[in-house]
Design a protein around this motif. Structure first.
Motif, PDB file in Angstrom:
ATOM      1  N   ALA A   1     -18.181  93.799 -62.367  1.00  0.00           N
ATOM      2  CA  ALA A   1     -17.771  94.120 -63.735  1.00  0.00           C
ATOM      3  C   ALA A   1     -18.811  95.007 -64.412  1.00  0.00           C
ATOM      4  O   ALA A   1     -18.463  95.955 -65.130  1.00  0.00           O
ATOM      5  CB  ALA A   1     -17.556  92.843 -64.536  1.00  0.00           C
ATOM      6  N   LYS A   2     -20.097  94.715 -64.183  1.00  0.00           N
ATOM      7  CA  LYS A   2     -21.157  95.564 -64.730  1.00  0.00           C
ATOM      8  C   LYS A   2     -21.030  96.980 -64.197  1.00  0.00           C
ATOM      9  O   LYS A   2     -21.181  97.962 -64.937  1.00  0.00           O
ATOM     10  CB  LYS A   2     -22.548  95.020 -64.356  1.00  0.00           C
ATOM     11  CG  LYS A   2     -22.972  93.802 -65.117  1.00  0.00           C
ATOM     12  CD  LYS A   2     -24.361  93.384 -64.659  1.00  0.00           C
ATOM     13  CE  LYS A   2     -24.763  92.065 -65.273  1.00  0.00           C
ATOM     14  NZ  LYS A   2     -26.075  91.604 -64.809  1.00  0.00           N
ATOM     15  N   THR A   3     -20.749  97.100 -62.914  1.00  0.00           N
ATOM     16  CA  THR A   3     -20.609  98.416 -62.293  1.00  0.00           C
ATOM     17  C   THR A   3     -19.438  99.181 -62.887  1.00  0.00           C
ATOM     18  O   THR A   3     -19.546 100.377 -63.176  1.00  0.00           O
ATOM     19  CB  THR A   3     -20.443  98.270 -60.766  1.00  0.00           C
ATOM     20  OG1 THR A   3     -21.597  97.603 -60.246  1.00  0.00           O
ATOM     21  CG2 THR A   3     -20.279  99.620 -60.092  1.00  0.00           C
ATOM     22  N   ARG A   4     -18.301  98.499 -63.088  1.00  0.00           N
ATOM     23  CA  ARG A   4     -17.135  99.159 -63.687  1.00  0.00           C
ATOM     24  C   ARG A   4     -17.460  99.659 -65.094  1.00  0.00           C
ATOM     25  O   ARG A   4     -17.095 100.770 -65.473  1.00  0.00           O
ATOM     26  CB  ARG A   4     -15.925  98.217 -63.719  1.00  0.00           C
ATOM     27  CG  ARG A   4     -15.215  98.073 -62.383  1.00  0.00           C
ATOM     28  CD  ARG A   4     -13.876  97.371 -62.504  1.00  0.00           C
ATOM     29  NE  ARG A   4     -14.001  95.996 -62.980  1.00  0.00           N
ATOM     30  CZ  ARG A   4     -14.286  94.952 -62.211  1.00  0.00           C
ATOM     31  NH1 ARG A   4     -14.469  95.119 -60.914  1.00  0.00           N
ATOM     32  NH2 ARG A   4     -14.378  93.734 -62.722  1.00  0.00           N
ATOM     33  N   PHE A   5     -18.148  98.817 -65.882  1.00  0.00           N
ATOM     34  CA  PHE A   5     -18.523  99.238 -67.231  1.00  0.00           C
ATOM     35  C   PHE A   5     -19.438 100.457 -67.170  1.00  0.00           C
ATOM     36  O   PHE A   5     -19.217 101.458 -67.852  1.00  0.00           O
ATOM     37  CB  PHE A   5     -19.201  98.100 -67.997  1.00  0.00           C
ATOM     38  CG  PHE A   5     -19.676  98.527 -69.357  1.00  0.00           C
ATOM     39  CD1 PHE A   5     -18.789  98.598 -70.416  1.00  0.00           C
ATOM     40  CD2 PHE A   5     -21.001  98.890 -69.567  1.00  0.00           C
ATOM     41  CE1 PHE A   5     -19.203  99.030 -71.670  1.00  0.00           C
ATOM     42  CE2 PHE A   5     -21.435  99.315 -70.809  1.00  0.00           C
ATOM     43  CZ  PHE A   5     -20.536  99.382 -71.869  1.00  0.00           C
ATOM     44  N   TRP A   6     -20.482 100.383 -66.346  1.00  0.00           N
ATOM     45  CA  TRP A   6     -21.452 101.479 -66.254  1.00  0.00           C
ATOM     46  C   TRP A   6     -20.779 102.768 -65.780  1.00  0.00           C
ATOM     47  O   TRP A   6     -21.031 103.847 -66.321  1.00  0.00           O
ATOM     48  CB  TRP A   6     -22.604 101.100 -65.331  1.00  0.00           C
ATOM     49  CG  TRP A   6     -23.492 102.267 -65.033  1.00  0.00           C
ATOM     50  CD1 TRP A   6     -23.654 102.898 -63.832  1.00  0.00           C
ATOM     51  CD2 TRP A   6     -24.333 102.973 -65.952  1.00  0.00           C
ATOM     52  NE1 TRP A   6     -24.530 103.938 -63.951  1.00  0.00           N
ATOM     53  CE2 TRP A   6     -24.969 104.016 -65.247  1.00  0.00           C
ATOM     54  CE3 TRP A   6     -24.604 102.830 -67.319  1.00  0.00           C
ATOM     55  CZ2 TRP A   6     -25.857 104.907 -65.841  1.00  0.00           C
ATOM     56  CZ3 TRP A   6     -25.498 103.715 -67.920  1.00  0.00           C
ATOM     57  CH2 TRP A   6     -26.106 104.740 -67.186  1.00  0.00           C
ATOM     58  N   ASN A   7     -19.900 102.668 -64.775  1.00  0.00           N
ATOM     59  CA  ASN A   7     -19.241 103.867 -64.252  1.00  0.00           C
ATOM     60  C   ASN A   7     -18.413 104.571 -65.322  1.00  0.00           C
ATOM     61  O   ASN A   7     -18.299 105.797 -65.314  1.00  0.00           O
ATOM     62  CB  ASN A   7     -18.378 103.536 -63.037  1.00  0.00           C
ATOM     63  CG  ASN A   7     -19.219 103.284 -61.806  1.00  0.00           C
ATOM     64  OD1 ASN A   7     -20.376 103.695 -61.717  1.00  0.00           O
ATOM     65  ND2 ASN A   7     -18.645 102.582 -60.831  1.00  0.00           N
ATOM     66  N   ALA A   8     -17.845 103.822 -66.245  1.00  0.00           N
ATOM     67  CA  ALA A   8     -17.086 104.430 -67.341  1.00  0.00           C
ATOM     68  C   ALA A   8     -18.016 104.905 -68.458  1.00  0.00           C
ATOM     69  O   ALA A   8     -17.871 106.013 -68.973  1.00  0.00           O
ATOM     70  CB  ALA A   8     -16.067 103.431 -67.887  1.00  0.00           C
ATOM     71  N   PHE A   9     -18.987 104.075 -68.821  1.00  0.00           N
ATOM     72  CA  PHE A   9     -19.868 104.367 -69.958  1.00  0.00           C
ATOM     73  C   PHE A   9     -20.754 105.587 -69.702  1.00  0.00           C
ATOM     74  O   PHE A   9     -21.064 106.342 -70.624  1.00  0.00           O
ATOM     75  CB  PHE A   9     -20.726 103.140 -70.266  1.00  0.00           C
ATOM     76  CG  PHE A   9     -21.488 103.222 -71.558  1.00  0.00           C
ATOM     77  CD1 PHE A   9     -20.868 102.953 -72.766  1.00  0.00           C
ATOM     78  CD2 PHE A   9     -22.835 103.572 -71.574  1.00  0.00           C
ATOM     79  CE1 PHE A   9     -21.561 103.015 -73.965  1.00  0.00           C
ATOM     80  CE2 PHE A   9     -23.547 103.640 -72.766  1.00  0.00           C
ATOM     81  CZ  PHE A   9     -22.899 103.366 -73.970  1.00  0.00           C
TER      82      PHE A   9
END
Length: 197
Positions: free
Chosen positions: A176-184
């Motif tokens: 979930a952290k990775t998904r957030f970072w990849n978008a942010f």
């Protein structure tokens, strides 16, 4: 009189007006609350280029009365630092100011915040936030697509939008952290392209 001085004076007037309007909104929210319902106010620069928006306040935010206080704020601050984005150019708030209010009241408050801050980019965190923003009927706005995280979208003729996963839901698991970072992280190239004046 040099143009730079005139520009500085105009900016100072806009800033004073924005500060007064944000304070007025905070006073109105305080009057809408009581000892059991404390509003969570937006935080950051009142004329920020970047407007961070998540759906509802977390317990630490409610306790302090400040949006993005606690884990989500620390995560976003680290991400901004990693992207070399000035945190002083950012304003953060929640769609819901109490977490329990009538959505129509919350929509009116958020609309006012957007009008006051006049950001260049709104980072909309999570599908609930996207649905809330799409329901605002903000002047000249286009609906945002929640299915395209990390891609810039046109929100209004003067405001772009970036959809990310909900930061509050992204802090406990690595994927979930990775998904957030990849978008942010799309915020980085956008910031780098902004004019310095």
């Amino acid at each position: 009189m040099p143009a730079a001085v005139q520009t500085d004076e105009i900016y100072e007037r806009y800033l004073k007006k924005a500060i007064a309007e944000i304070n007025e909104l905070g006073d109105e929210l305080a009057r809408a609350g009581d000892e059991l319902r404390v509003p969570v106010l937006g935080s950051g620069h009142p004329l920020a280029d970047v407007f961070l928006l998540k759906h509802s306040p977390q317990p630490t935010e409610i306790q302090e009365g400040v949006a993005f206080f606690g884990r989500s704020g620390q995560a976003v601050l680290k991400a901004l630092q990693r992207l070399q984005i000035d945190p002083l150019a950012v304003y953060g708030t929640n769609c819901l100011k109490f977490g329990t209010e009538d959505p129509a009241d919350a929509a009116a408050w958020l609309t006012r915040e957007l009008h006051i801050v006049q950001p260049k980019l709104v980072v909309v965190m999570g599908e609930r936030s996207v649905a809330f923003v799409n329901g605002l009927a903000f002047p000249l706005s286009r609906p945002l697509d929640p299915a395209t995280p990390g891609s810039l979208q046109r929100f209004t003729p003067t405001i772009e939008a970036l959809v990310t996963p909900d930061v509050d839901d992204s802090l406990d698991e690595a994927p979930a952290k990775t998904r957030f970072w990849n978008a942010f992280k799309a915020l980085g190239p956008w910031w780098a392209e902004q004019s310095p004046f």
